[in-house]
Design a protein around this motif. Structure first.
Motif, mmCIF file in Angstrom:
data_model
loop_
_atom_site.group_PDB
_atom_site.id
_atom_site.type_symbol
_atom_site.label_atom_id
_atom_site.label_comp_id
_atom_site.label_asym_id
_atom_site.label_seq_id
_atom_site.Cartn_x
_atom_site.Cartn_y
_atom_site.Cartn_z
ATOM 1 N N SER A 186 0.820 -1.315 -0.049
ATOM 2 C CA SER A 186 0.014 0.030 -0.060
ATOM 3 C C SER A 186 0.760 1.294 0.233
ATOM 4 O O SER A 186 0.330 2.255 -0.380
ATOM 5 N N GLY A 187 2.082 1.097 0.503
ATOM 6 C CA GLY A 187 3.016 2.426 0.362
ATOM 7 C C GLY A 187 2.813 3.086 1.605
ATOM 8 O O GLY A 187 3.598 4.252 1.836
ATOM 9 N N GLU B 205 -5.202 -2.684 -0.706
ATOM 10 C CA GLU B 205 -4.331 -1.866 -1.162
ATOM 11 C C GLU B 205 -4.217 -0.949 -2.242
ATOM 12 O O GLU B 205 -3.955 0.158 -2.359
ATOM 13 N N ARG C 116 -4.120 3.028 -2.709
ATOM 14 C CA ARG C 116 -3.186 3.889 -3.523
ATOM 15 C C ARG C 116 -3.708 4.877 -4.353
ATOM 16 O O ARG C 116 -3.141 5.839 -4.793
#
Ligand code: SF4
Length: 422
Positions: free
Chosen positions: A48-49, A224, A228
């Motif tokens: 997902s960062g 995710e 994003r």
């Protein structure tokens, strides 16, 4: 612009109630996580960062991967809810307005890292947040979202709400662990050991911030890829000379100017002068940086100490005396220094004395070099980030607002206070 979701239900009067939370899709992220393998949960959060929202901005999934997978090793989850940075108030807003989101994020984190005991370390002054969380935790136990065999999965997690002593240093992660273990909040040496390796009771610990864990609950609920697509969003605590100070959910990378506009703009008839983009531990930026995106690249600016931090934007208009702003900022760190190391303990006192001297009309021309020299003596020599938070305000104010220091020293008066009607 994507719809805000972190703050979506924050103003609903019943959001602290478990039934209301579940009726809006609450705990769906936990159900989904429990149907996955723990490693898959960690991977999803990593993909997902998501980066930690406590200030350091380290990748959350990556951080969890540092914890050993060995089931024989006891692991903990600790939530840093000791929000003490001046101008930062987004975590308190989340805890008071959406407590079950935090609890859901904690259980997901516990499952992901194989922990069975979690703690929320809450700032002592947050009485309302404490009452709201206590009720939510009791409800979660009653309904099987905490305790043994959570939702029939066989997984168990206990959650304890602990209150700190109300010291800013207790928000530093290792000092927080010291306090949680019953000692005075003073930082531990790192490296070599970070909390993921030796944390609470010297056991591997996933230590996350409140906002970070609320993001985790949303990531697992919606996936995710959806997350994003959202930006990702970030909560900005906006304070100072804006018309509507408060918490704003905006995409990461929104410019300083746009964040100010979201907060209603400046006070009528006033001009922007400067801001702390990421709380008082960040450098001060003047108007030339108004279109700078508020993201992690702030640290790459040509201004030492510029950073996103906890995204606490403190805005100052043309009525602010920058010498006074810096003096008050240093005073805060002086009072909150734990005293463990010399550069911070002595440096903050010395800086404060020099700034007070200038502010009260007794400054000497050489004082400006002295300020710079003391800040240099503190840079890279303090034991923990608290002491390192002080030099950026000194360097940036001397660079961008040196004329104000000069005027104070030369005339013994503040040109800002006499030039504008405050
Ligand atoms: S930098 Fe300041 S707060 Fe941190 S250990 Fe040293 S004296 Fe304590």
């Amino acid at each position: 612009m994507p719809e805000p979701f972190l703050l979506k239900y924050i103003h609903e009067p019943d959001q602290g109630d478990l039934d209301a939370y579940v009726s809006r899709g609450g705990y769906e992220g936990l159900r989904r996580a429990l149907a996955m393998r723990p490693e898959e949960v960690v991977d999803e959060v990593e993909r997902s960062g998501l980066r930690g929202r406590g200030g350091a901005g380290f990748g959350t999934g990556r951080k969890w991967k540092f914890l050993p997978r060995d089931p024989a090793v006891t692991k903990y989850v600790v939530v840093n809810a000791d929000e003490g940075e001046p101008g930062t108030f987004k975590d308190r807003t989340l805890m008071e307005g959406d407590p079950h989101r935090l609890i859901e994020g904690i259980v997901i984190a516990g499952y992901a890292v194989d922990a069975h005991q979690a703690f929320i370390y809450l700032r002592r002054e947050f009485h309302r947040a404490r009452a709201v969380l206590e009720r939510a935790i009791a409800q979660a136990y009653e309904r099987g979202y905490l305790g043994r065999d959570i939702l029939g999965s066989g997984y168990h997690l206990d959650l304890v709400l602990a209150t700190g002593a109300g010291a800013y240093i207790a928000g530093e992660e290792t000092a927080l662990l010291e306090s949680l273990e019953g000692r005075r909040a003073m930082p531990r040496l790192k490296p070599p050991f970070y909390p993921a390796v030796k944390g609470l009771y010297m056991q591997p610990t996933a230590l996350n911030n409140v906002e970070t864990l609320c993001h985790v609950a949303w990531i697992l609920a919606r996936g995710e890829a959806w997350y994003r697509e959202q930006g990702p969003p970030i909560l900005f605590s906006v304070s100072g000379h804006v018309q509507r100070p408060g918490v704003y959910e905006l995409p990461l990378g929104t410019s300083i100017r746009q964040v100010i506009e979201a907060a209603g703009g400046l006070r009528p008839g006033r001009a922007f002068k400067a801001c702390f983009p990421g709380g008082t531990s960040s450098a001060i930026l003047p108007a030339a940086y108004l279109d700078t995106p508020m993201d992690y690249d702030l640290a790459k600016l040509d201004v030492y100490g510029a950073m996103l931090g906890s995204a606490a934007l403190i805005v100052m208009d043309d009525t602010a005396c920058m010498v006074e702003v810096v003096a008050r900022t240093v005073e805060f760190y002086r009072d909150e220094s734990c005293g463990k190391c010399t550069p911070c303990r002595e440096g903050t006192v010395w800086l404060s004395q020099v700034l007070d001297r200038i502010l009260h009309g007794k400054g000497r021309p050489e004082d400006l070099e002295l300020l710079d020299g003391i800040a240099r003596g503190m840079t890279g020599t303090c034991f923990c980030p608290l002491g390192e938070s002080v030099p950026p305000a000194i360097y940036s104010s001397l660079r961008f607002f040196r004329h104000e220091y000069d005027h104070h020293v030369r005339t013994g008066h503040c040109d800002v206070k006499t030039a504008v009607q405050v």
